[in-house]
Design a protein around this motif. Structure first.
Motif, PDB file in Angstrom:
ATOM      1  N   ASN A 154      46.790  44.461  38.554  1.00  0.00           N
ATOM      2  CA  ASN A 154      46.174  43.620  39.581  1.00  0.00           C
ATOM      3  C   ASN A 154      45.548  42.420  38.874  1.00  0.00           C
ATOM      4  O   ASN A 154      44.368  42.431  38.506  1.00  0.00           O
ATOM      5  CB  ASN A 154      45.125  44.427  40.345  1.00  0.00           C
ATOM      6  CG  ASN A 154      44.534  43.667  41.515  1.00  0.00           C
ATOM      7  OD1 ASN A 154      44.590  42.448  41.583  1.00  0.00           O
ATOM      8  ND2 ASN A 154      43.937  44.398  42.444  1.00  0.00           N
ATOM      9  N   ARG A 156      44.819  39.365  39.819  1.00  0.00           N
ATOM     10  CA  ARG A 156      43.779  38.609  40.532  1.00  0.00           C
ATOM     11  C   ARG A 156      42.409  39.238  40.360  1.00  0.00           C
ATOM     12  O   ARG A 156      41.391  38.532  40.326  1.00  0.00           O
ATOM     13  CB  ARG A 156      44.157  38.531  42.007  1.00  0.00           C
ATOM     14  CG  ARG A 156      43.179  37.756  42.871  1.00  0.00           C
ATOM     15  CD  ARG A 156      43.744  37.547  44.267  1.00  0.00           C
ATOM     16  NE  ARG A 156      42.739  37.037  45.189  1.00  0.00           N
ATOM     17  CZ  ARG A 156      42.985  36.708  46.458  1.00  0.00           C
ATOM     18  NH1 ARG A 156      44.212  36.834  46.941  1.00  0.00           N
ATOM     19  NH2 ARG A 156      42.023  36.254  47.241  1.00  0.00           N
ATOM     20  N   TYR A 157      42.359  40.581  40.211  1.00  0.00           N
ATOM     21  CA  TYR A 157      41.076  41.289  40.094  1.00  0.00           C
ATOM     22  C   TYR A 157      40.874  41.888  38.704  1.00  0.00           C
ATOM     23  O   TYR A 157      39.985  42.725  38.522  1.00  0.00           O
ATOM     24  CB  TYR A 157      40.971  42.377  41.167  1.00  0.00           C
ATOM     25  CG  TYR A 157      40.679  41.823  42.549  1.00  0.00           C
ATOM     26  CD1 TYR A 157      39.382  41.782  43.046  1.00  0.00           C
ATOM     27  CD2 TYR A 157      41.697  41.313  43.345  1.00  0.00           C
ATOM     28  CE1 TYR A 157      39.100  41.270  44.305  1.00  0.00           C
ATOM     29  CE2 TYR A 157      41.438  40.797  44.610  1.00  0.00           C
ATOM     30  CZ  TYR A 157      40.141  40.775  45.078  1.00  0.00           C
ATOM     31  OH  TYR A 157      39.872  40.256  46.335  1.00  0.00           O
ATOM     32  N   LYS A 174      39.534  48.970  34.136  1.00  0.00           N
ATOM     33  CA  LYS A 174      39.372  47.556  33.795  1.00  0.00           C
ATOM     34  C   LYS A 174      38.989  47.457  32.332  1.00  0.00           C
ATOM     35  O   LYS A 174      38.400  48.391  31.762  1.00  0.00           O
ATOM     36  CB  LYS A 174      38.326  46.878  34.675  1.00  0.00           C
ATOM     37  CG  LYS A 174      36.893  47.308  34.424  1.00  0.00           C
ATOM     38  CD  LYS A 174      35.915  46.483  35.229  1.00  0.00           C
ATOM     39  CE  LYS A 174      34.474  46.904  34.975  1.00  0.00           C
ATOM     40  NZ  LYS A 174      34.045  46.681  33.557  1.00  0.00           N
ATOM     41  N   ILE A 181      34.674  44.072  39.033  1.00  0.00           N
ATOM     42  CA  ILE A 181      35.899  43.879  39.801  1.00  0.00           C
ATOM     43  C   ILE A 181      35.631  42.777  40.816  1.00  0.00           C
ATOM     44  O   ILE A 181      34.987  42.997  41.845  1.00  0.00           O
ATOM     45  CB  ILE A 181      36.330  45.176  40.527  1.00  0.00           C
ATOM     46  CG1 ILE A 181      36.508  46.319  39.526  1.00  0.00           C
ATOM     47  CG2 ILE A 181      37.619  44.943  41.312  1.00  0.00           C
ATOM     48  CD1 ILE A 181      37.653  46.147  38.570  1.00  0.00           C
ATOM     49  N   ASP A 183      37.147  38.829  42.599  1.00  0.00           N
ATOM     50  CA  ASP A 183      38.316  38.037  42.946  1.00  0.00           C
ATOM     51  C   ASP A 183      38.366  36.773  42.094  1.00  0.00           C
ATOM     52  O   ASP A 183      38.187  35.656  42.579  1.00  0.00           O
ATOM     53  CB  ASP A 183      38.269  37.691  44.441  1.00  0.00           C
ATOM     54  CG  ASP A 183      39.486  36.889  44.895  1.00  0.00           C
ATOM     55  OD1 ASP A 183      40.445  36.780  44.117  1.00  0.00           O
ATOM     56  OD2 ASP A 183      39.453  36.364  46.026  1.00  0.00           O
TER      57      ASP A 183
END
Length: 383
Positions: A154, A156-157, A174, A181, A183
């Motif tokens: 992911n 974008r995040y 992450k 987390i 955007d």
């Protein structure tokens, strides 16, 4: 499009003599025809025939999922289907593919039996059977877990995520250097290496923890991260992509230098691993798959006239080479390109490459095409 039932195709031997490079005509369903020319080396289809496999690759630029294979007569067949910004691609066992797209994660299933053909040509037909709407997450690489769930990068995040029945995604990991987390594409997390059915390594363009911070670190800020340890194991790379665990080694595309290589992981008191180049390819490298001692490497041309700020720009000048778009087949023993597939024209960027084992001439179906509505298959009733 017609499905036909026939006797199993005989194992006809491919031509022994190497043929000259040839042009390829593409068949297409569910997409606008791009202005492009396709060519390949004379041995490419013969080699895929010997592997009992075909080649799949994606281009978010053209919005196409490609399948390159060969007919029973040894003729190249390039099938392409329109997909909404196709990105990461992986095989989930034989007869199943997983694809990340602009706002969805798809599972495509082969619906043909071994003795069936579409239009007397295609020995597999991959239909989009599961379509999970995630929203626009800029999802990159994708993987299939041992339990059947799907994991994806992911971007974008800044995390690894799983699909969710309720939400756009379920974050599962992450990097330590990402504080939350959010955007914001901070480090441009992009690549995923699976091992034993779970995420093992990821690549990122930088360790930045501010929005768009990675863009200022493209030349040497790239890292490889061990997911289980959540530890950077290799640094100083230039826009690394497509990490893959193969034959007991971690392979990475150092896209900003145009190099395919391995990462010598840290051992004992060694704190940081080292990237060891194996081959130079004239393009921005993304998409990597392996079979029988060969690597299939995806190449892209620059979006602008030059790869500004990247070592690749100088490497091309030093070798008096022009960047090109396509797939090169690299012999891992010698580092030499032994076969290739090339795209010229409007299409200049690929993202992912995957070997489709067990099928020599497959096709796919776009979820928005008439074939998705009219090609009906079902299991026979039991009892």
């Amino acid at each position: 499009m017609q499905s036909t039932k026939a006797k199993p195709r005989p194992q006809t031997a491919p031509p022994k003599a190497a043929a000259p490079a040839q042009r390829v005509t593409a068949s297409q369903a569910g997409a606008r025809e791009p202005k492009a020319e396709y060519s390949l080396s004379g041995g490419m289809i013969r080699r895929l025939h010997e592997m009992n496999a075909s080649l799949a690759f994606t281009s978010y630029q053209s919005g196409l999922l490609y399948m390159l294979g060969g007919s029973a007569q040894g003729k190249a067949q390039l099938h392409q289907s329109g997909m909404p910004k196709p990105m990461g691609l992986c095989a989930d066992g034989e007869g199943r593919l997983v694809l990340s797209t602009g706002a969805q994660i798809m599972r495509l299933e082969n619906v043909l039996e071994p003795d069936q053909r579409i239009n007397q040509t295609y020995d597999a037909c991959f239909m989009p059977r599961t379509n999970i709407v995630t929203g626009q997450l800029d999802a990159h690489d994708v993987g299939a877990m041992a339990d059947g769930s799907i994991v994806f990068v992911n971007t974008r995040y800044n995390c690894l995520a799983k699909t969710s029945d309720r939400h756009s995604f379920e974050p599962i990991w992450k990097p330590d250097f990402i504080s939350d987390i959010v955007d914001e594409d901070r480090c441009h997390l992009n690549g995923l290496a699976m091992r034993d059915g779970k995420p093992a390594f990821v690549t990122a363009v930088s360790k930045s923890d501010t929005i768009d911070g990675w863009r200022d670190r493209r030349s040497d800020g790239g890292v490889v991260i061990d997911v289980e340890k959540n530890k950077v194991v290799c640094e100083g790379l230039s826009m690394p992509h497509s990490p893959r665990w193969h034959d007991g080694k971690l392979w990475v595309l150092n896209a900003g230098t145009g190099e395919l290589g391995t990462v010598e992981l840290p051992k004992g008191k060694t704190k940081m691993g080292k990237f060891k180049p194996v081959a130079f390819c004239p393009g921005f490298l993304r998409g990597l798959s392996f079979h029988d001692g060969f690597a299939f490497v995806g190449l892209s041309r620059p979006r602008y006239k030059r790869f500004e700020g990247l070592e690749l720009d100088q490497r091309l000048k030093d070798t008096d080479s022009e960047p090109w778009c396509g797939v090169q087949l690299i012999d891992l023993k010698t580092g030499a390109c032994v076969d290739w597939f090339r795209i010229d024209g409007d299409i200049g960027e690929l993202y992912d490459v995957e070997i489709v084992e067990g099928f020599r001439c497959p096709m796919t179906v776009s979820p928005s095409s008439p074939d998705a509505a009219t090609l009906i298959t079902f299991d026979a009733m039991s009892g």
